[in-house]
Design a protein around this motif. Structure first.
Motif, mmCIF file in Angstrom:
data_model
loop_
_atom_site.group_PDB
_atom_site.id
_atom_site.type_symbol
_atom_site.label_atom_id
_atom_site.label_comp_id
_atom_site.label_asym_id
_atom_site.label_seq_id
_atom_site.Cartn_x
_atom_site.Cartn_y
_atom_site.Cartn_z
ATOM 1 N N TYR A 164 1.537 8.517 -6.474
ATOM 2 C CA TYR A 164 0.829 8.900 -5.193
ATOM 3 C C TYR A 164 -0.701 8.516 -5.394
ATOM 4 O O TYR A 164 -1.421 8.834 -5.985
ATOM 5 C CB TYR A 164 1.193 10.059 -4.859
ATOM 6 C CG TYR A 164 0.604 10.507 -3.535
ATOM 7 C CD1 TYR A 164 1.050 10.122 -1.996
ATOM 8 C CD2 TYR A 164 -0.594 11.059 -3.413
ATOM 9 C CE1 TYR A 164 0.306 10.493 -1.119
ATOM 10 C CE2 TYR A 164 -1.275 11.623 -2.399
ATOM 11 C CZ TYR A 164 -1.094 11.142 -1.244
ATOM 12 O OH TYR A 164 -1.561 11.674 -0.075
ATOM 13 N N SER A 165 -1.285 7.783 -4.095
ATOM 14 C CA SER A 165 -2.636 7.519 -4.216
ATOM 15 C C SER A 165 -3.118 7.076 -3.152
ATOM 16 O O SER A 165 -2.554 6.108 -2.145
ATOM 17 C CB SER A 165 -3.067 6.207 -5.271
ATOM 18 O OG SER A 165 -4.355 5.843 -5.100
ATOM 19 N N GLY A 201 0.643 -1.179 0.021
ATOM 20 C CA GLY A 201 0.026 0.004 -0.003
ATOM 21 C C GLY A 201 0.694 1.399 0.096
ATOM 22 O O GLY A 201 0.470 2.411 0.102
ATOM 23 N N VAL A 202 2.189 0.997 0.143
ATOM 24 C CA VAL A 202 2.935 2.146 0.089
ATOM 25 C C VAL A 202 4.215 2.022 -1.045
ATOM 26 O O VAL A 202 4.266 1.219 -1.710
ATOM 27 C CB VAL A 202 3.793 2.346 1.257
ATOM 28 C CG1 VAL A 202 2.735 2.673 2.636
ATOM 29 C CG2 VAL A 202 4.702 0.963 1.768
ATOM 30 N N ASP A 262 -2.188 -3.184 2.605
ATOM 31 C CA ASP A 262 -1.744 -2.159 3.564
ATOM 32 C C ASP A 262 -2.383 -2.785 4.882
ATOM 33 O O ASP A 262 -3.323 -2.723 5.213
ATOM 34 C CB ASP A 262 -2.363 -0.798 3.529
ATOM 35 C CG ASP A 262 -1.663 0.138 4.420
ATOM 36 O OD1 ASP A 262 -1.338 -0.099 5.532
ATOM 37 O OD2 ASP A 262 -1.337 1.460 4.208
ATOM 38 N N ARG A 263 -1.471 -3.356 5.561
ATOM 39 C CA ARG A 263 -1.854 -4.274 6.834
ATOM 40 C C ARG A 263 -2.311 -3.056 7.840
ATOM 41 O O ARG A 263 -3.208 -3.775 8.779
ATOM 42 C CB ARG A 263 -0.662 -5.233 7.329
ATOM 43 C CG ARG A 263 -0.271 -6.213 6.256
ATOM 44 C CD ARG A 263 1.141 -6.740 6.741
ATOM 45 N NE ARG A 263 1.350 -8.174 5.695
ATOM 46 C CZ ARG A 263 1.957 -7.922 4.980
ATOM 47 N NH1 ARG A 263 2.007 -6.828 4.201
ATOM 48 N NH2 ARG A 263 2.129 -9.036 4.077
ATOM 49 N N SER A 308 1.803 6.851 0.292
ATOM 50 C CA SER A 308 0.762 5.971 0.030
ATOM 51 C C SER A 308 0.826 5.698 -1.467
ATOM 52 O O SER A 308 0.651 6.917 -2.122
ATOM 53 C CB SER A 308 -0.546 6.253 0.451
ATOM 54 O OG SER A 308 -1.749 5.377 0.080
ATOM 55 N N GLY A 309 0.513 4.670 -2.172
ATOM 56 C CA GLY A 309 0.401 4.405 -3.536
ATOM 57 C C GLY A 309 0.958 3.078 -4.293
ATOM 58 O O GLY A 309 0.953 2.281 -3.337
ATOM 59 N N LEU A 310 1.442 3.335 -5.527
ATOM 60 C CA LEU A 310 1.676 2.051 -6.315
ATOM 61 C C LEU A 310 3.086 2.187 -6.682
ATOM 62 O O LEU A 310 3.569 3.415 -7.212
ATOM 63 C CB LEU A 310 0.737 1.689 -7.134
ATOM 64 C CG LEU A 310 0.173 2.774 -8.095
ATOM 65 C CD1 LEU A 310 -0.086 2.224 -9.338
ATOM 66 C CD2 LEU A 310 -0.874 3.464 -7.631
ATOM 67 N N ASN A 311 3.702 1.158 -6.924
ATOM 68 C CA ASN A 311 5.290 0.912 -7.638
ATOM 69 C C ASN A 311 5.269 0.954 -8.958
ATOM 70 O O ASN A 311 4.754 -0.424 -9.413
ATOM 71 C CB ASN A 311 6.067 0.050 -6.506
ATOM 72 C CG ASN A 311 5.931 0.516 -5.327
ATOM 73 O OD1 ASN A 311 7.164 1.030 -4.682
ATOM 74 N ND2 ASN A 311 5.051 0.264 -4.415
#
Length: 476
Positions: A287-288, A275-276, A351-352, A366-369
Motif C-alpha cells: 500500500y502506498s 497506480g493500484v 494512475d490515469r 493505491s500502491g504497487l504490485n
C-alpha cells in the motif's frame, strides 16, 4: 484502510523508522514503548512495508526504474544522465555507483527494522498476543524476501555458482558485522525463513475468505501483507531461481488452486496496476499513496531528469508470437499530447485518474504490485515443458494469453509451446515490475542497448552488481 493510512503517516510522516528503537551512550539497544502492545507490533510491521515502498527500493528503483533500465525497456534522453551508464552496465561509473550502493544499504536498513520486530517478539510468550504467529510469520517472510532480493542482485546466480560468495544474512538486530554466506548457504536461510513463515501463517489461518472481528483491522486487506499465499508464491520464485522446477511448480499450484486469485479480463488490462493493486491478480502488494506521484514524474511526464522513455523497437517484443489483439500493447503504450506528456509513454503503472485529477470509479488500494498470478502460470508451464508434457504446459500458459486478448497455443496449428515463447511472454507481461532483468540473468541472455548499438555477452560484469566498498572496511 483509514487505520493503515493513519499508522503510516504516524510512522513516516512525523518520525522515521529509527524510532523503533533507542540506543544508549554505551551502544546498547534500548526498546521504547512501541513493543509493549500488539498495536505497537502492528505499527512496526506497517512501517516496514511502507519503508519498502520508498523510492530507493520498490517505490521506484527496484520496480520500474533501475531494474527496467537494466532490462533494456527504458532510457532517459539526456545524454549526460546516469542511466546511460546503466544501459551499458558500466556499474563502476561515478554517477551510477552511488545509486546501486544505496539499494544495498537501504535494503539492509529495512532488514534491521524487521529483525528488531522479531527480536522483540522473541521476548514475548507466543500466547501474549492473539496474532503473535501472524506477526512473526509476516516478519520472517519480509526478512527472507529482502535477503533474496539482495542475493539476486549482488551475487552470482544459484545455477551458475552456488559456492561463490553471496551476501551477509542478518538474523538479529545487532551492531556486529555478519559474515558473507555462500550463495547456497544464503539460499538455504531464505528458504528456512520462508518455510517457517509458511508454517506460522498456515497454523494461524488466513483471512482472505472471512473477517475476524476479534482480531481487529490488522487481518483486513491481506493482499498488502506478507500473507500465506505471498510466501508460497515467493517460494515458487526462489525454487525457480535455484532450478528446482518441480518444487517451484508445487508452490505455484498451491496459490493458483487456492481460489482467491484470478486472471483479469482482457478488457480490464488497462486498469490492472495503474497506480493500484490488482484486486484479482495480485498475491502481494504494498500500500502506498505516494506511488502514483513517483510514477507520474517518471513514466507519464516527459523531458525531465527523472523521465523514462520507451526504447525503440518495443513493438517487436509484442509482435513476437502474436495471434490476436494484445491489449497490453494497446493500453500500456500510448502516444500522448498532454501538457506534461508528449510522445510515446509507458502507462502501465501510471494512475490515469490522478493524472487527470479525476475520481477513480472503482475503489482499489493505491500502491504497487510485488508478485502477481501470471508469473506462477509461467513457472508451472515451464515445469511441464521440462518433463515433456505439452498438454499441461499449454493448459497453464494459455489462460494468461487469453486474458490479454491473444489466442492460446493449444489451438495454433503446427506450433508447439516452447521456453522461448514463455520468456517472450514474461518480457511482455512484466514490464515496469523489475523482473525481466532477473530473467535475463537466470537464462544468461545476451543484452542489447539500441541507444549505443552495443551487444553485451552474459557475464558477471553485467549480472552481478558491485557490493559497496564500505561493506569491506571493517572485515578481515
Amino acid at each position: 484502510m483509514k487505520k493503515i493510512k493513519y499508522l503510516i503517516l504516524v510512522l513516516f510522516g512525523f518520525c522515521s523508522c529509527d524510532s523503533f528503537l533507542e540506543v544508549n551512550p554505551t551502544g546498547e539497544i534500548v526498546n521504547d514503548k512501541l513493543f509493549e502492545t500488539a498495536e505497537g507490533f502492528e505499527e512496526a510491521l506497517y512501517g516496514s512495508y511502507s519503508f519498502l515502498a520508498r523510492e530507493p527500493l520498490y517505490g521506484q528503483n527496484l520496480s520500474y526504474y533501475i531494474m527496467d533500465i537494466a532490462g533494456q525497456y527504458f532510457y532517459n534522453d539526456w545524454s549526460s544522465h546516469w542511466s546511460r551508464h546503466l544501459c551499458t552496465y558500466d556499474y563502476k561509473h561515478m554517477d551510477l555507483r552511488p545509486k546501486l550502493d544505496t539499494v544495498w544499504t537501504t535494503m539492509y536498513k529495512g532488514i534491521s527494522y524487521v529483525n528488531n520486530i522479531l527480536g522483540n517478539l522473541s521476548k514475548k510468550d507466543s500466547t501474549t498476543f492473539r496474532l503473535y504467529d501472524l506477526y512473526k510469520g509476516e516478519a520472517l517472510g519480509l526478512r527472507a524476501f529482502m535477503h533474496f532480493e539482495l542475493l539476486r542482485l549482488y551475487a552470482e546466480s544459484y545455477l551458475k555458482a552456488p559456492n561463490m560468495r553471496g551476501i551477509p544474512y542478518y538474523e538479529k538486530y545487532s551492531y556486529e558485522v555478519a559474515h558473507f554466506e555462500t550463495v547456497k548457504d544464503a539460499y538455504e536461510k531464505v528458504i528456512r525463513d520462508f518455510k517457517e513463515a509458511e508454517r506460522l501463517l498456515t497454523k494461524h489461518g488466513e483471512y482472505f475468505d472471512r473477517k475476524d472481528e476479534l482480531a481487529g483491522g490488522f487481518v483486513l486487506d491481506r493482499v498488502i501483507h506478507m500473507n500465506l499465499y505471498a510466501v508460497q508464491a515467493l517460494l515458487a520464485r526462489v525454487y525457480w531461481e535455484m532450478g528446482d522446477l518441480e518444487k517451484a511448480k508445487d508452490y505455484a499450484l498451491s496459490v493458483i488452486n487456492c481460489g482467491f486469485f484470478k486472471l483479469e479480463e482482457k478488457t480490464d488490462v488497462e486498469d490492472i496496476m495503474n497506480g493500484v493493486i490488482s484486486n484479482k491478480e495480485t498475491i502481494w502488494g504494498i500500500y502506498s499513496e505516494e506511488f502514483p506521484t513517483f510514477t507520474r514524474r517518471t513514466m507519464y511526464a516527459s523531458g525531465g531528469d527523472y523521465s523514462l522513455n520507451v526504447k525503440s523497437g518495443y513493438e517487436d517484443i509484442y509482435n513476437e508470437d502474436k495471434e490476436g489483439f494484445d491489449y497490453r500493447q494497446d493500453k500500456w503504450f500510448q502516444v500522448l499530447g498532454d501538457y506534461e506528456a508528449t510522445g510515446l509513454r509507458c502507462m502501465k503503472i501510471v494512475d490515469r485518474y490522478k493524472v487527470k485529477l479525476a475520481s477513480r470509479p472503482v475503489a482499489k488500494l493505491s500502491g504497487l504490485n510485488m508478485i502477481r498470478l501470471p508469473e506462477l502460470h509461467y513457472i508451472v508451464a515451464e515445469y511441464y515443458l521440462r518433463v515433456d508434457d505439452q498438454d499441461n504446459a499449454t493448459k497453464y500458459f494459455d489462460p494468461v494469453l487469453r486474458s490479454r486478448g491473444l489466442n492460446g497455443f493449444a489451438g495454433r496449428e503446427g506450433m508447439k509451446l516452447n521456453l522461448k515463447h514463455i520468456n517472450n511472454e514474461r518480457r511482455k507481461e512484466l514490464v515496469c515490475e523489475g523482473q525481466w532483468f532477473f530473467m535475463m540473468k537466470h537464462y544468461e541472455m545476451t543484452a542489447y542497448d539500441n541507444i549505443t548499438d552495443q551487444t553485451f555477452q552474459p557475464s558477471s560484469a553485467i549480472y552481478v552488481w558491485p557490493i559497496p566498498d564500505s561493506e569491506f572496511e571493517y572485515r578481515d
